[in-house]
Motif scaffolding. Structure first.
Motif, PDB file in Angstrom:
ATOM      1  N   GLN A   1       0.804  -1.224   0.000  1.00  0.00           N
ATOM      2  CA  GLN A   1       0.000   0.000   0.000  1.00  0.00           C
ATOM      3  C   GLN A   1       0.836   1.272   0.000  1.00  0.00           C
ATOM      4  O   GLN A   1       0.322   2.343  -0.285  1.00  0.00           O
ATOM      5  CB  GLN A   1      -0.931   0.008   1.212  1.00  0.00           C
ATOM      6  N   ALA A   2       2.107   1.174   0.317  1.00  0.00           N
ATOM      7  CA  ALA A   2       2.955   2.360   0.418  1.00  0.00           C
ATOM      8  C   ALA A   2       3.308   2.881  -0.969  1.00  0.00           C
ATOM      9  O   ALA A   2       3.680   2.113  -1.852  1.00  0.00           O
ATOM     10  CB  ALA A   2       4.220   2.028   1.195  1.00  0.00           C
ATOM     11  N   PRO A   3       3.214   4.199  -1.162  1.00  0.00           N
ATOM     12  CA  PRO A   3       3.628   4.758  -2.453  1.00  0.00           C
ATOM     13  C   PRO A   3       5.151   4.751  -2.559  1.00  0.00           C
ATOM     14  O   PRO A   3       5.851   4.716  -1.550  1.00  0.00           O
ATOM     15  CB  PRO A   3       3.093   6.192  -2.395  1.00  0.00           C
ATOM     16  N   PRO A   4       5.693   4.788  -3.760  1.00  0.00           N
ATOM     17  CA  PRO A   4       7.149   4.832  -3.899  1.00  0.00           C
ATOM     18  C   PRO A   4       7.691   6.139  -3.327  1.00  0.00           C
ATOM     19  O   PRO A   4       7.058   7.189  -3.455  1.00  0.00           O
ATOM     20  CB  PRO A   4       7.387   4.740  -5.403  1.00  0.00           C
ATOM     21  N   LEU A   5       8.849   6.060  -2.697  1.00  0.00           N
ATOM     22  CA  LEU A   5       9.451   7.249  -2.103  1.00  0.00           C
ATOM     23  C   LEU A   5      10.233   8.014  -3.155  1.00  0.00           C
ATOM     24  O   LEU A   5      10.844   7.430  -4.044  1.00  0.00           O
ATOM     25  CB  LEU A   5      10.388   6.863  -0.962  1.00  0.00           C
ATOM     26  N   GLN A   6      10.192   9.342  -3.035  1.00  0.00           N
ATOM     27  CA  GLN A   6      10.926  10.189  -3.954  1.00  0.00           C
ATOM     28  C   GLN A   6      11.460  11.375  -3.168  1.00  0.00           C
ATOM     29  O   GLN A   6      10.710  12.051  -2.462  1.00  0.00           O
ATOM     30  CB  GLN A   6      10.000  10.664  -5.067  1.00  0.00           C
ATOM     31  N   ILE A   7      12.751  11.632  -3.269  1.00  0.00           N
ATOM     32  CA  ILE A   7      13.354  12.785  -2.605  1.00  0.00           C
ATOM     33  C   ILE A   7      13.130  14.000  -3.500  1.00  0.00           C
ATOM     34  O   ILE A   7      13.518  14.003  -4.668  1.00  0.00           O
ATOM     35  CB  ILE A   7      14.860  12.558  -2.354  1.00  0.00           C
ATOM     36  N   THR A   8      12.477  15.009  -2.937  1.00  0.00           N
ATOM     37  CA  THR A   8      12.175  16.218  -3.713  1.00  0.00           C
ATOM     38  C   THR A   8      13.046  17.397  -3.318  1.00  0.00           C
ATOM     39  O   THR A   8      13.148  18.352  -4.074  1.00  0.00           O
ATOM     40  CB  THR A   8      10.697  16.611  -3.540  1.00  0.00           C
ATOM     41  N   LYS A   9      13.662  17.330  -2.137  1.00  0.00           N
ATOM     42  CA  LYS A   9      14.466  18.453  -1.666  1.00  0.00           C
ATOM     43  C   LYS A   9      15.411  17.970  -0.569  1.00  0.00           C
ATOM     44  O   LYS A   9      15.056  17.098   0.214  1.00  0.00           O
ATOM     45  CB  LYS A   9      13.537  19.535  -1.108  1.00  0.00           C
ATOM     46  N   ILE A  10      16.605  18.536  -0.522  1.00  0.00           N
ATOM     47  CA  ILE A  10      17.580  18.235   0.529  1.00  0.00           C
ATOM     48  C   ILE A  10      17.995  19.555   1.167  1.00  0.00           C
ATOM     49  O   ILE A  10      18.364  20.490   0.466  1.00  0.00           O
ATOM     50  CB  ILE A  10      18.819  17.517  -0.031  1.00  0.00           C
ATOM     51  N   GLU A  11      17.904  19.618   2.495  1.00  0.00           N
ATOM     52  CA  GLU A  11      18.290  20.820   3.240  1.00  0.00           C
ATOM     53  C   GLU A  11      19.341  20.452   4.267  1.00  0.00           C
ATOM     54  O   GLU A  11      19.323  19.355   4.819  1.00  0.00           O
ATOM     55  CB  GLU A  11      17.105  21.386   4.018  1.00  0.00           C
ATOM     56  N   THR A  12      20.233  21.378   4.579  1.00  0.00           N
ATOM     57  CA  THR A  12      21.141  21.207   5.697  1.00  0.00           C
ATOM     58  C   THR A  12      20.720  22.165   6.796  1.00  0.00           C
ATOM     59  O   THR A  12      20.331  23.300   6.537  1.00  0.00           O
ATOM     60  CB  THR A  12      22.599  21.501   5.295  1.00  0.00           C
ATOM     61  N   VAL A  13      20.759  21.691   8.007  1.00  0.00           N
ATOM     62  CA  VAL A  13      20.384  22.493   9.177  1.00  0.00           C
ATOM     63  C   VAL A  13      21.577  22.504  10.115  1.00  0.00           C
ATOM     64  O   VAL A  13      21.976  21.464  10.630  1.00  0.00           O
ATOM     65  CB  VAL A  13      19.140  21.901   9.887  1.00  0.00           C
ATOM     66  N   ARG A  14      22.165  23.677  10.317  1.00  0.00           N
ATOM     67  CA  ARG A  14      23.316  23.804  11.216  1.00  0.00           C
ATOM     68  C   ARG A  14      22.859  24.344  12.553  1.00  0.00           C
ATOM     69  O   ARG A  14      21.990  25.207  12.621  1.00  0.00           O
ATOM     70  CB  ARG A  14      24.356  24.751  10.650  1.00  0.00           C
ATOM     71  N   PHE A  15      23.477  23.835  13.605  1.00  0.00           N
ATOM     72  CA  PHE A  15      23.204  24.356  14.938  1.00  0.00           C
ATOM     73  C   PHE A  15      23.999  25.636  15.138  1.00  0.00           C
ATOM     74  O   PHE A  15      25.048  25.840  14.523  1.00  0.00           O
ATOM     75  CB  PHE A  15      23.600  23.326  16.002  1.00  0.00           C
ATOM     76  N   SER A  16      23.518  26.484  16.014  1.00  0.00           N
ATOM     77  CA  SER A  16      24.185  27.742  16.314  1.00  0.00           C
ATOM     78  C   SER A  16      25.573  27.481  16.886  1.00  0.00           C
ATOM     79  O   SER A  16      25.742  26.621  17.753  1.00  0.00           O
ATOM     80  CB  SER A  16      23.353  28.533  17.325  1.00  0.00           C
ATOM     81  N   PRO A  17      26.598  28.224  16.450  1.00  0.00           N
ATOM     82  CA  PRO A  17      27.940  28.033  17.002  1.00  0.00           C
ATOM     83  C   PRO A  17      28.035  28.398  18.486  1.00  0.00           C
ATOM     84  O   PRO A  17      28.932  27.953  19.178  1.00  0.00           O
ATOM     85  CB  PRO A  17      28.826  28.955  16.173  1.00  0.00           C
ATOM     86  N   GLU A  18      27.090  29.184  18.977  1.00  0.00           N
ATOM     87  CA  GLU A  18      27.087  29.555  20.392  1.00  0.00           C
ATOM     88  C   GLU A  18      26.490  28.472  21.290  1.00  0.00           C
ATOM     89  O   GLU A  18      26.541  28.571  22.511  1.00  0.00           O
ATOM     90  CB  GLU A  18      26.317  30.869  20.615  1.00  0.00           C
TER      91      GLU A  18
END
Length: 66
Positions: free
Chosen positions: A33-50
């Protein structure tokens, strides 16, 4: 005990508790029942240096897949 050993031992217990004959049809049905997976976007999330954890700065980054 490391994380990998913990996951292996607990997943084996769950399968034994539910019974492998009950789990297999549920997994097969969910896969069908699961639809095929497709990656539509890739983001990077950086933590604050502080940001400090235990008095030390951290350099963590997450990768978020859409």
């Amino acid at each position: 005990m490391n994380r990998r050993d913990f996951v292996k031992s607990t997943s084996t217990g769950v399968v034994g508790l539910l019974g492998s004959s009950l789990l297999s049809p549920l997994v097969s049905q969910a896969k069908a029942q699961a639809p095929p997976l497709q990656i539509t976007k890739i983001e990077t999330v950086r933590f604050s240096p502080e940001l400090n954890v235990g008095g030390r700065g951290i350099q963590w980054m997450w990768v978020r897949l859409h």
